[in-house]
Motif scaffolding. Structure first.
Motif, mmCIF file in Angstrom:
data_model
loop_
_atom_site.group_PDB
_atom_site.id
_atom_site.type_symbol
_atom_site.label_atom_id
_atom_site.label_comp_id
_atom_site.label_asym_id
_atom_site.label_seq_id
_atom_site.Cartn_x
_atom_site.Cartn_y
_atom_site.Cartn_z
ATOM 1 N N ARG A 40 -13.357 11.927 20.257
ATOM 2 C CA ARG A 40 -13.080 12.088 21.676
ATOM 3 C C ARG A 40 -14.186 12.916 22.341
ATOM 4 O O ARG A 40 -14.650 12.596 23.445
ATOM 5 N N ALA A 41 -14.579 13.984 21.669
ATOM 6 C CA ALA A 41 -15.604 14.863 22.233
ATOM 7 C C ALA A 41 -16.935 14.129 22.402
ATOM 8 O O ALA A 41 -17.617 14.276 23.425
ATOM 9 N N ILE A 42 -17.297 13.337 21.404
ATOM 10 C CA ILE A 42 -18.539 12.578 21.509
ATOM 11 C C ILE A 42 -18.445 11.564 22.644
ATOM 12 O O ILE A 42 -19.380 11.402 23.444
ATOM 13 N N GLY A 43 -17.318 10.861 22.739
ATOM 14 C CA GLY A 43 -17.150 9.881 23.800
ATOM 15 C C GLY A 43 -17.250 10.505 25.179
ATOM 16 O O GLY A 43 -17.930 9.981 26.071
ATOM 17 N N VAL A 44 -16.574 11.616 25.369
ATOM 18 C CA VAL A 44 -16.592 12.301 26.666
ATOM 19 C C VAL A 44 -17.988 12.822 26.986
ATOM 20 O O VAL A 44 -18.474 12.694 28.116
ATOM 21 N N PHE A 45 -18.644 13.406 25.987
ATOM 22 C CA PHE A 45 -19.982 13.955 26.222
ATOM 23 C C PHE A 45 -20.978 12.848 26.566
ATOM 24 O O PHE A 45 -21.818 13.014 27.464
ATOM 25 N N THR A 89 -11.806 21.256 24.324
ATOM 26 C CA THR A 89 -10.474 20.996 23.777
ATOM 27 C C THR A 89 -9.524 20.382 24.793
ATOM 28 O O THR A 89 -8.784 19.435 24.463
ATOM 29 N N GLU A 90 -9.523 20.879 26.004
ATOM 30 C CA GLU A 90 -8.579 20.384 27.001
ATOM 31 C C GLU A 90 -9.041 19.063 27.615
ATOM 32 O O GLU A 90 -8.241 18.147 27.838
ATOM 33 N N LYS A 91 -10.320 18.950 27.899
ATOM 34 C CA LYS A 91 -10.810 17.766 28.612
ATOM 35 C C LYS A 91 -10.774 16.488 27.780
ATOM 36 O O LYS A 91 -10.866 15.394 28.316
ATOM 37 N N ILE A 92 -10.615 16.621 26.451
ATOM 38 C CA ILE A 92 -10.600 15.416 25.615
ATOM 39 C C ILE A 92 -9.196 14.848 25.435
ATOM 40 O O ILE A 92 -9.017 13.824 24.780
ATOM 41 N N ARG A 93 -8.189 15.470 26.027
ATOM 42 C CA ARG A 93 -6.804 14.999 25.865
ATOM 43 C C ARG A 93 -6.360 14.192 27.087
ATOM 44 O O ARG A 93 -5.381 14.521 27.756
ATOM 45 N N THR A 94 -7.068 13.136 27.368
ATOM 46 C CA THR A 94 -6.720 12.249 28.480
ATOM 47 C C THR A 94 -6.775 10.806 27.995
ATOM 48 O O THR A 94 -7.408 10.506 26.971
ATOM 49 N N PRO A 95 -6.122 9.875 28.708
ATOM 50 C CA PRO A 95 -6.196 8.464 28.317
ATOM 51 C C PRO A 95 -7.635 7.942 28.298
ATOM 52 O O PRO A 95 -7.999 7.149 27.423
ATOM 53 N N ASP A 96 -8.446 8.366 29.259
ATOM 54 C CA ASP A 96 -9.846 7.928 29.284
ATOM 55 C C ASP A 96 -10.585 8.400 28.043
ATOM 56 O O ASP A 96 -11.381 7.647 27.456
ATOM 57 N N LYS A 157 5.979 5.804 24.488
ATOM 58 C CA LYS A 157 6.874 6.734 25.181
ATOM 59 C C LYS A 157 6.499 8.171 24.878
ATOM 60 O O LYS A 157 6.500 9.034 25.772
ATOM 61 N N ARG A 158 6.152 8.458 23.628
ATOM 62 C CA ARG A 158 5.739 9.816 23.258
ATOM 63 C C ARG A 158 4.466 10.212 24.008
ATOM 64 O O ARG A 158 4.354 11.330 24.516
ATOM 65 N N ARG A 159 3.508 9.304 24.033
ATOM 66 C CA ARG A 159 2.242 9.595 24.709
ATOM 67 C C ARG A 159 2.467 9.771 26.218
ATOM 68 O O ARG A 159 1.890 10.666 26.841
ATOM 69 N N TYR A 160 3.308 8.922 26.794
ATOM 70 C CA TYR A 160 3.632 9.025 28.219
ATOM 71 C C TYR A 160 4.274 10.382 28.534
ATOM 72 O O TYR A 160 3.875 11.070 29.480
ATOM 73 N N ASP A 161 5.256 10.776 27.730
ATOM 74 C CA ASP A 161 5.934 12.060 27.943
ATOM 75 C C ASP A 161 4.959 13.225 27.815
ATOM 76 O O ASP A 161 5.042 14.213 28.565
ATOM 77 N N GLU A 162 4.045 13.113 26.867
ATOM 78 C CA GLU A 162 3.049 14.158 26.646
ATOM 79 C C GLU A 162 2.149 14.316 27.874
ATOM 80 O O GLU A 162 1.850 15.435 28.307
ATOM 81 N N LEU A 163 1.730 13.192 28.448
ATOM 82 C CA LEU A 163 0.865 13.232 29.627
ATOM 83 C C LEU A 163 1.610 13.809 30.833
ATOM 84 O O LEU A 163 1.056 14.642 31.569
ATOM 85 N N SER A 169 -0.986 12.247 35.780
ATOM 86 C CA SER A 169 -0.320 11.063 36.332
ATOM 87 C C SER A 169 -0.419 9.914 35.337
ATOM 88 O O SER A 169 -1.497 9.612 34.817
ATOM 89 N N ALA A 170 0.715 9.271 35.055
ATOM 90 C CA ALA A 170 0.719 8.199 34.057
ATOM 91 C C ALA A 170 1.795 7.176 34.372
ATOM 92 O O ALA A 170 2.798 7.478 35.017
ATOM 93 N N ASP A 171 1.579 5.964 33.922
ATOM 94 C CA ASP A 171 2.530 4.861 34.058
ATOM 95 C C ASP A 171 2.817 4.336 32.654
ATOM 96 O O ASP A 171 1.890 4.027 31.897
ATOM 97 N N TYR A 172 4.102 4.236 32.288
ATOM 98 C CA TYR A 172 4.467 3.853 30.929
ATOM 99 C C TYR A 172 3.871 2.513 30.518
ATOM 100 O O TYR A 172 3.325 2.383 29.408
ATOM 101 N N GLU A 173 3.956 1.500 31.366
ATOM 102 C CA GLU A 173 3.455 0.177 31.009
ATOM 103 C C GLU A 173 1.942 0.209 30.763
ATOM 104 O O GLU A 173 1.434 -0.481 29.874
ATOM 105 N N THR A 174 1.235 1.015 31.554
ATOM 106 C CA THR A 174 -0.209 1.152 31.361
ATOM 107 C C THR A 174 -0.509 1.854 30.051
ATOM 108 O O THR A 174 -1.417 1.460 29.303
#
Length: 227
Positions: A40-45, A89-96, A157-163, A169-174
């Protein structure tokens, strides 16, 4: 009994690997290593530096240039991911970040870049390391291998609840669609695809509480320790 016990936990996105492995490591006094955070860190960087992660050659050249120095630091017993001395650590915990990680993890040059770093943590310490290819590639001789999974809908559902809990902002179907795409990409990539190691124990956490899942993994490890 081995002085060092290395536990490899693999499985698809949203299976709860990180939270479960972290708590198991805490209870057992092991070091927890979240390898997905490295990708994740490499991708974001790369994204921050306008490197197209879909261009394997450009990404490989960027990595080879020495532009990125990635570290895992343990602060108050918590893993933190640093890139060039900045805490990511924080910026890598997103769907992107998750999708960027999926893409760079398919790049053999990126995997080679991180392989030795991941293995180095397990040489002198009892660890619980989670990811996509720990039991098959990173630590193929790990004393314990677990393939952790759950039904896609429950994982989404777990990932959606976590976000939502984090205020994202998140949409379950997405989230479900992204998870299914990540599953396909991870299991069909040419280099180190996600798969259950032949000698791994399958643990399906569908319908389990967090505590039930943790107890199951701790029991597996303790049985090995007590042999």
């Amino acid at each position: 009994m081995c002085n060092i016990i290395r536990t490899a936990i693999d499985g698809p996105v949203g299976a709860g690997k990180s939270t479960i492995a972290r708590e198991c490591a805490r209870r057992l006094g092991f070091i927890y290593i979240d390898t997905g955070a490295l990708y994740r860190a490499i991708g974001v960087f790369c994204n921050e530096n306008s490197i197209d992660v879909h261009d394997d050659k450009a990404t490989a050249e960027f990595i080879a240039s020495g532009a990125i120095n990635i570290e895992l630091r343990f602060i108050n017993k918590e893993q933190r991911v640093f890139v060039n001395n900045s805490d990511y650590t924080e910026k890598i915990r997103t769907p992107d970040a998750s999708m960027l990680a999926s893409r760079v993890s398919a790049n053999p040059e990126v995997r080679a870049f991180l392989l030795e770093l991941q293995r180095s943590f397990a040489r002198d310490n009892s660890v619980i390391m989670d990811g996509r290819d720990i039991g098959t590639v990173v630590l193929p001789d790990a004393e314990i291998k677990i393939f952790l999974t759950a039904d896609p809908e429950e994982r989404a559902k777990r990932r959606y609840d976590e976000l939502i809990e984090k205020g994202v902002s998140a949409d379950y179907e997405t989230v479900l669609a992204d998870l299914n795409k990540r599953d396909y990409d991870d299991s069909h990539r040419a280099n180190a695809p996600l798969k259950q190691a032949d000698d791994a124990i399958l643990v399906n956490t569908t319908g389990n509480t967090f505590e039930q899942s943790v107890e199951r993994i701790v029991k597996i490890i303790n049985e090995k320790l007590n042999k």
